[in-house]
Design an enzyme around this catalytic site. Structure first.
Site, PDB file in Angstrom:
ATOM      1  N   LYS A 239       0.838  -1.195   0.000  1.00 25.37           N
ATOM      2  CA  LYS A 239       0.000   0.000   0.000  1.00 25.37           C
ATOM      3  C   LYS A 239       0.877   1.251   0.000  1.00 25.37           C
ATOM      4  O   LYS A 239       1.916   1.278   0.681  1.00 25.37           O
ATOM      5  CB  LYS A 239      -0.887  -0.021   1.250  1.00 25.37           C
ATOM      6  CG  LYS A 239      -1.932   1.073   1.323  1.00 25.37           C
ATOM      7  CD  LYS A 239      -2.785   0.904   2.582  1.00 25.37           C
ATOM      8  CE  LYS A 239      -3.873   1.935   2.702  1.00 25.37           C
ATOM      9  NZ  LYS A 239      -4.689   1.736   3.926  1.00 25.37           N
TER      10      LYS A 239
ATOM     11  N   SER B 262      -9.572   1.624   2.972  1.00 28.63           N
ATOM     12  CA  SER B 262      -8.727   2.361   2.074  1.00 28.63           C
ATOM     13  C   SER B 262      -7.706   1.498   1.323  1.00 28.63           C
ATOM     14  O   SER B 262      -7.208   1.926   0.285  1.00 28.63           O
ATOM     15  CB  SER B 262      -7.971   3.439   2.853  1.00 28.63           C
ATOM     16  OG  SER B 262      -7.151   2.861   3.833  1.00 28.63           O
TER      17      SER B 262
ATOM     18  N   SER C 266      -9.691  -0.668   7.167  1.00 28.28           N
ATOM     19  CA  SER C 266      -9.095  -0.467   5.840  1.00 28.28           C
ATOM     20  C   SER C 266      -8.389  -1.672   5.236  1.00 28.28           C
ATOM     21  O   SER C 266      -8.031  -1.640   4.056  1.00 28.28           O
ATOM     22  CB  SER C 266      -8.124   0.712   5.882  1.00 28.28           C
ATOM     23  OG  SER C 266      -8.828   1.927   5.809  1.00 28.28           O
TER      24      SER C 266
END
Lengths: 95, 482
Positions: free
Chosen positions: B73, B148, B172
């Site tokens: 990420k 996210s 997330s």
């Protein structure tokens, strides 16, 4: 309900320039969220200690020792300065 | 999957170089549509792969993760590779160091394919808040992958990496795993170092794996966990190889708690509810003991979260001031011909380069922390947090695990919730409690629902006791295998 001028005051504190239109939008949105979190007042918290650290860690200490980094790492830090002069971070006058 | 790939690498059936090339081919083919990646790391990845191949050829012993390609990420720093965290303000930022979790993966000789898309500074539940692109759900490109860590989950689901790292502040990792049909684990707070994770809400953030199956998540967790002197909130953890503890324990007698409040929530989709009830029945058949429990503060967890999180956000985002790193209007003076004051640099840099949701949360946090409101909001929320923590401690005296849905619905459509932030926040209702209480929780696929002719995955969430990842991984593993 948060007024537009209250939103502008918050934006001042947060150092973000916002337009009048944005202030208007935020005033509605933030008021909606603040109404939602009003729920917290349903919870009785008389005498409850607030959480400081969730898994209970306390006073984690270590020796205060300077560790030198190599030049490459230092250069990589300096390269991220938005404005620089030689190896210094260039900042506007504070006063 | 990781173990099989490892065996093939060792036996010489495949090479890491070929495997890495295959993943880049898959990315080239699929990612123009899915948009999971923000940047690729081809040369370094192939160099690393070849060096692992050489060591394998020399008969050296290598780790399970050696030569296995993964994605990361974009809010987790890999030294020398751009880390934008999905924000314009960090568009040109190149971190000078590795996150602790990355360093550990490097020690295991992992291959990093690239950095994945996320909502700006991990603030969002759909990747629609990314300043660069919205990732598509591989199961239906009209829908969001969740967020996210949506890029990480989509990359795993579309076969564009073997596994991925994500971060989880309110769901997330788990919610996108649920939406994409992947396994996502948020470890106990303090299990994995946050050093090098671009901070959102420091008392809630945790790095964890998104993987294709439970064993892979266990393999990754074993390697990234542990105390770190650069993150003083990490706790000494038992040095466990979680992947070797799977499937061994008999789950008959395992006590699984089902909070009644989870099924009284208005927003719970009927199809999701049915899948979760089927999962409960399956556990019962496997010999687990299903126990009805009550978490009276369930309804308050989200409100607690939406005070604590923005307060911490407003504090953490203060570092983006246009002075030390990131974009700055000050650097544009020559181009624009405007000479800015220090004050202008703060105000205009933040106005120009931070996105809508980030500003909204900074404003909310700034307000809640401002003089006269601290007691009413932040302090009150931290007290309610203490109550929630106590409630979980009580619950875990009676049960070993708590089971429920990961998200109230399957993946929603792109654009469906962008107009109403509060509605978007409700997508986090089942996941935030684990962050509020600091407990570990995993999302595991438990079926699909047909919507508009597409089969959308549904995730089941298992939450466990502090630092008892072993029990949730094992229960998830047995569920997956049965």
């Amino acid at each position: 309900m948060l007024s537009k001028s209250e939103v502008q005051k918050i934006a001042q504190l947060a150092r973000i320039e916002i337009t009048d239109e944005e202030a208007e939008k935020y005033s509605t949105e933030l008021s909606g969220i603040l109404d939602f979190v009003e729920k917290l007042n349903e919870v009785e918290t008389e005498g409850v200690e607030p959480i400081a650290h969730i898994s209970g860690a306390k006073n984690v200490i270590r020796e205060d020792k300077v560790v030198e980094y190599d030049d490459e790492t230092k250069d990589n830090v300096i390269n991220n300065f938005p404005e620089k002069k030689d190896r210094f971070d260039k900042v506007k006058a504070v006063f | 999957m990781i173990r099989e790939l490892h065996k093939k690498l060792i036996s010489g059936e495949i090479t890491s170089e070929k495997l890495t090339e295959d993943y880049f081919d898959a990315i080239e083919k699929k990612d123009p549509e899915i948009k999971a990646y923000l940047s690729l790391n081809k040369e370094f990845a192939l160099d690393k792969a070849r060096s692992v191949d050489k060591r394998v050829k020399n008969g050296e012993e290598v780790d399970l993760l050696a030569g296995i390609p993964c994605s990361v990420k974009d809010n987790i720093c890999i030294g020398g590779l751009a880390a934008t965290a999905g924000s314009k303000i960090l568009e040109n930022y190149v971190p000078p160091y590795d996150a602790a979790a990355i360093k550990k993966l490097k020690d295991a000789d992992a291959v990093f394919l690239g950095k994945t898309n996320c909502d700006e500074f991990a603030m969002g539940s759909s990747t629609e808040n990314s300043a660069f692109q919205t990732t598509k759900n591989p199961h239906d490109p009209l829908r969001v992958p969740g967020g996210s860590s949506g890029g990480s989950a989509a990359a795993v689901a579309a076969g564009m990496c073997a596994y991925a790292l994500g971060s989880d502040t309110g769901g997330s990792i788990r919610q996108p795993a649920s939406f994409c049909g992947a396994v996502g684990l948020k470890p106990t707070y303090g299990m994995v170092s946050r050093y090098g994770l671009i901070a959102m809400a420091s008392s809630l953030d945790q790095i964890g794996p998104v993987a294709g199956n439970v064993e892979d998540a266990a393999i990754v967790l074993s390697r990234i966990a542990g105390r770190d002197r650069f993150d003083s909130t990490t706790m000494p953890t038992a040095d466990k190889n979680y992947e070797d503890l799977l499937g061994g324990a008999d789950i008959s007698g395992l006590k699984i708690g089902i909070p009644k409040e989870y099924f009284e929530s208005e927003g719970l989709d009927k199809g999701v509810e049915e899948k979760i009830k089927n999962a409960i029945a399956k556990y019962e058949k496997l010999g687990a003991k299903i126990i009805d429990i009550s978490l009276k503060n369930f309804d308050h967890a989200l409100a607690t979260y939406y005070i604590i999180m923005p307060c911490e956000v407003s504090s953490n985002m203060a570092r983006f001031d246009g002075i030390r790193f990131g974009k700055s209007v000050g650097a544009e003076s020559e181009k624009t011909g405007v000479d800015y004051t220090l004050w202008d640099i703060y105000f205009k840099t933040r106005a120009k380069y931070l996105g809508k949701e980030v500003k909204r949360r900074i404003a909310l946090g700034t307000y809640a922390l401002s003089a006269g409101y601290y007691d009413q909001y932040y302090l009150k929320a931290q007290k309610v947090r203490a109550r929630i923590l106590r409630e979980f401690k009580e619950a875990f005296k009676k049960v070993d695990l708590i089971l429920g849905p990961t998200a109230p619905t399957p993946a929603f459509k792109i654009g469906e919730k962008t107009e109403n932030p509060l509605e978007m926040y409700l997508a986090d209702i089942y996941t935030v409690t684990a962050n509020i209480a600091g407990i570990p929780a995993i999302s595991v696929p438990c079926g699909t629902i047909e919507v508009d002719g597409k089969n959308l995955p549904v995730g089941m969430q298992l939450a466990g006791k502090w630092f008892d990842e072993e029990t949730i991984l094992n229960a998830a593993y047995i569920f997956e295998k049965s």
